[in-house]
Design an enzyme around this catalytic site. Sequence first.
Site, PDB file in Angstrom:
ATOM      1  N   GLY A   1      -6.496   4.939  -0.544  1.00 43.63           N
ATOM      2  CA  GLY A   1      -7.831   5.017   0.025  1.00 43.63           C
ATOM      3  C   GLY A   1      -8.712   3.896  -0.489  1.00 43.63           C
TER       4      GLY A   1
ATOM      5  CG  HIS B   1      -5.373  14.075  -2.562  1.00 43.38           C
ATOM      6  ND1 HIS B   1      -5.648  13.300  -3.649  1.00 43.38           N
ATOM      7  CD2 HIS B   1      -5.633  13.294  -1.464  1.00 43.38           C
ATOM      8  CE1 HIS B   1      -6.042  12.100  -3.256  1.00 43.38           C
ATOM      9  NE2 HIS B   1      -6.051  12.067  -1.929  1.00 43.38           N
TER      10      HIS B   1
ATOM     11  CE1 TYR C   1      -3.462   2.754   0.381  1.00 47.70           C
ATOM     12  CE2 TYR C   1      -2.208   3.461   2.320  1.00 47.70           C
ATOM     13  CZ  TYR C   1      -3.198   3.690   1.368  1.00 47.70           C
ATOM     14  OH  TYR C   1      -3.905   4.872   1.401  1.00 47.70           O
TER      15      TYR C   1
ATOM     16  NE  ARG D   1     -17.458  37.466  45.374  1.00 37.96           N
ATOM     17  CZ  ARG D   1     -18.584  36.813  45.674  1.00 37.96           C
ATOM     18  NH1 ARG D   1     -18.533  35.669  46.326  1.00 37.96           N
ATOM     19  NH2 ARG D   1     -19.759  37.282  45.322  1.00 37.96           N
TER      20      ARG D   1
ATOM     21  CG  ASN E   1      -1.558   9.992   5.251  1.00 39.70           C
ATOM     22  OD1 ASN E   1      -2.474  10.367   5.976  1.00 39.70           O
ATOM     23  ND2 ASN E   1      -1.541   8.816   4.654  1.00 39.70           N
TER      24      ASN E   1
END
Length: 532
Positions: free
Chosen positions: A80, A103, A73, A305, A216
């Site tokens: 993907g 992309h 891969y 306060r 990535n």
Amino acid sequence: MNAAPATAGLHAPLGSAGPVGPVTVGTGPLSPDEVVAVARHGARVELSAEAEAEISRSRAVIEDLAHDTVPHYGVSTGFGALATRHIPTALRAQLQRSLVRSHAAGAGPEVEREVVRALMLLRLSTLATGRTGVRLETARAYAALLSAGITPVVHEYGSLGCSGDLAPLSHCALAVMGEGPVRLADGTLTDAATALRDNGIEPVVLAEKEGLALINGTDGMLGMLVLAIHDLRHLLKVADVSAAMSVEGLLGTDDVFAADLHALRPQVGQGASAANILAVMANSPMRESHRTEECTRVQDAYSLRCAPQVHGGARDTVEHAARVAAAELASAVDNPVVTPDGRVESNGNFHGAPVAYVLDFLAIVAADVASMAERRTDRFLDQSRNHGLPPFLADDPGVDSGLMIAQYTQAAMVSEMKRLAVPASVDSIPSSAMQEDHVSMGWSGARKLRRSVDALGRVLAIEVLTAARGIQLRAPLEPAPATGAVVAALAARANVAPGPDRFLAPDIEGACAAVTDGVVLAAAESVTGPLR
């Protein structure tokens, strides 16, 4: 489109940096200060010898796999939902180019230069760990672009905060390839091919695995987190100063900030905030003027306060976020990743959830600190609650409106900040044909946090401006030495003296500059010493 994009968020809140030495990127984590130096102050970048050796070692692992007949891969497959296709050797360079080009699909306004530089630096830091398998020349190209001040054009929308900040990182990878628009150090818009040629940088032709390794990561959201933490640490000290000025000018008591009271509830940030407020109010004739039996007030409103409890909770949240950021700075986020023992393994470390959560947390506390500051401002302007000051601190109420509309501006920003505090990290929209069926939206969380941090600085500036006028209207009573120093320093940036109405926007902008560039805090610390 030739002008540099408008910036968002605080910039150089501790003053403009002088010459900044180069930052060396090694196999270990960068420090937050190094990220700020490169992102905000333009420091040059170089790779350590150790990093270069580790990059070369892991690249050899990838090249061995590239020749394997078994698909791997990211090396010899698609990505993907298309990861089942084996890509032949002749098409792998095209595969990497196509990945980056497709992309680089961002849309909307340009992202600020400091964010893009942080993003590129943090991606380079991961490359330098040797866990991604890129070639040495690719890592060197990133260092060269940063050192030359070449900033790729990155757009507001495109990242879902999972599988990395894909679109923003892809626009940067595109520039390293010599494609797409970039800006030079002076903000001039040009094309990447020209910018690289003019700076003697050779465009990168991506090899196996490299396109994936460049896009990535969680680098965009992490870069914005680091910058926000840097700015919020500064602004929360300013919030203590502004609260002290308001307590003093509204004739409140500093007794509630005593250390022994806060020791009963040992929250670290709360104790530090109370100590700061007490230090700023120290030796105040104005405070002493109503330490008498004639003073019938039993206790102050919560916005006075309880300032240490709110500011302190915000401080503790910032430090929690800093711990998350430190872990992420020490991370090597990629998929697949080259392990130290030479395996190439798929993983889910690109999911931005840990970073996304704290980005949302910080937007929540910024909104709450701003909301409390706005309430203190409003008390100054309300004649029924400001203990003897004129309505709206006006010179001639009715003829003059004083600071009435400054509070409107403050309220508008606080309202916006409350909307920005709605979490992004719970809004997952699946993508990639349901392969990426849960995403972090961390980039979106970071973008809204930048707007919130910017607004916080402006809200605090209006409180400081209002408190300065209220304190001066108490004359002949004198303020604390630290408070007086702030009023004097502010007067060099804005017209803070009481008087007839005038064009108010420039005074607000001057006060904003005094807050963000460190003038207000430095003035207080010139008397108190370093605040906590």
